[in-house]
Design a protein around this motif. Structure first.
Motif, PDB file in Angstrom:
ATOM      1  N   VAL A   1     -50.633  15.017   9.871  1.00 55.69           N
ATOM      2  CA  VAL A   1     -49.841  14.672   8.689  1.00 55.69           C
ATOM      3  C   VAL A   1     -49.206  13.300   8.896  1.00 55.69           C
ATOM      4  O   VAL A   1     -48.580  13.051   9.924  1.00 55.69           O
TER       5      VAL A   1
ATOM      6  N   ILE B   1     -52.319  14.385   4.270  1.00 54.42           N
ATOM      7  CA  ILE B   1     -52.619  15.505   5.158  1.00 54.42           C
ATOM      8  C   ILE B   1     -54.116  15.482   5.448  1.00 54.42           C
ATOM      9  O   ILE B   1     -54.939  15.424   4.544  1.00 54.42           O
TER      10      ILE B   1
ATOM     11  N   LYS C   1     -49.192  22.444   0.463  1.00 52.13           N
ATOM     12  CA  LYS C   1     -50.652  22.359   0.361  1.00 52.13           C
ATOM     13  C   LYS C   1     -51.287  23.711   0.680  1.00 52.13           C
ATOM     14  O   LYS C   1     -52.225  24.146   0.008  1.00 52.13           O
ATOM     15  N   TYR C   2     -50.772  24.385   1.717  1.00 51.65           N
ATOM     16  CA  TYR C   2     -51.336  25.662   2.143  1.00 51.65           C
ATOM     17  C   TYR C   2     -51.149  26.729   1.069  1.00 51.65           C
ATOM     18  O   TYR C   2     -52.039  27.527   0.815  1.00 51.65           O
TER      19      TYR C   2
ATOM     20  N   LYS D   1     -57.064  17.593   7.633  1.00 53.12           N
ATOM     21  CA  LYS D   1     -57.380  18.796   8.387  1.00 53.12           C
ATOM     22  C   LYS D   1     -58.220  18.414   9.586  1.00 53.12           C
ATOM     23  O   LYS D   1     -59.188  17.658   9.485  1.00 53.12           O
TER      24      LYS D   1
ATOM     25  N   VAL E   1     -47.326  20.487   4.474  1.00 49.26           N
ATOM     26  CA  VAL E   1     -48.408  21.437   4.780  1.00 49.26           C
ATOM     27  C   VAL E   1     -48.169  22.770   4.092  1.00 49.26           C
ATOM     28  O   VAL E   1     -49.108  23.381   3.575  1.00 49.26           O
TER      29      VAL E   1
ATOM     30  N   TYR F   1     -46.096  28.557  11.141  1.00 53.00           N
ATOM     31  CA  TYR F   1     -46.209  27.104  11.181  1.00 53.00           C
ATOM     32  C   TYR F   1     -45.497  26.547  12.413  1.00 53.00           C
ATOM     33  O   TYR F   1     -44.409  27.005  12.764  1.00 53.00           O
TER      34      TYR F   1
ATOM     35  N   PHE G   1     -53.540  20.403  11.324  1.00 47.55           N
ATOM     36  CA  PHE G   1     -53.462  19.328  10.340  1.00 47.55           C
ATOM     37  C   PHE G   1     -52.761  18.137  10.962  1.00 47.55           C
ATOM     38  O   PHE G   1     -51.732  18.297  11.633  1.00 47.55           O
TER      39      PHE G   1
END
Length: 100
Positions: free
Chosen positions: A88, A95, A38-39, A97, A35, A58, A86
């Motif tokens: 996962v 992932i 990706k974030y 959302k 995450v 997080y 998210f």
């Protein structure tokens, strides 16, 4: 001599317990890594000039051996700006959302 034996004995007990902690939380750690990567990619593509010190926090919660839920909360000081969830799948490295 007794102190030396006690030191060896306690070190053999403590070190294996530390390695087990990483194994117990491996799903959460891997989910957080996925995450975060990706974030960071998403925030780099949406460059805003009015960022004003947004800091993501997080938190991961393990569901089973392959799945975890990750919560990303953006804060500016004491104010919560946004919260995203998210799902996962660590085994498949996917992932999703969660839309509230």
């Amino acid at each position: 001599m007794n102190k030396f034996i006690a030191l060896i004995f306690f070190s053999l007990i403590i070190f294996p317990l530390k390695t087990n902690a990483n194994e117990n939380f491996s799903v959460e750690i891997e989910a957080l890594k996925l995450v975060m990567e990706k974030y960071k990619e998403d925030t780099k593509s949406n460059i805003e000039l009015d960022v004003s010190n947004k800091k993501p926090i997080y938190m991961a919660l393990k569901q089973d051996e392959c799945n975890a839920t990750v919560e990303v909360t953006e804060k500016t000081g004491l104010e919560i700006v946004s919260t995203e969830f998210f799902d996962v799948n660590v085994c498949k490295k996917e992932i999703y959302k969660v839309i509230n």
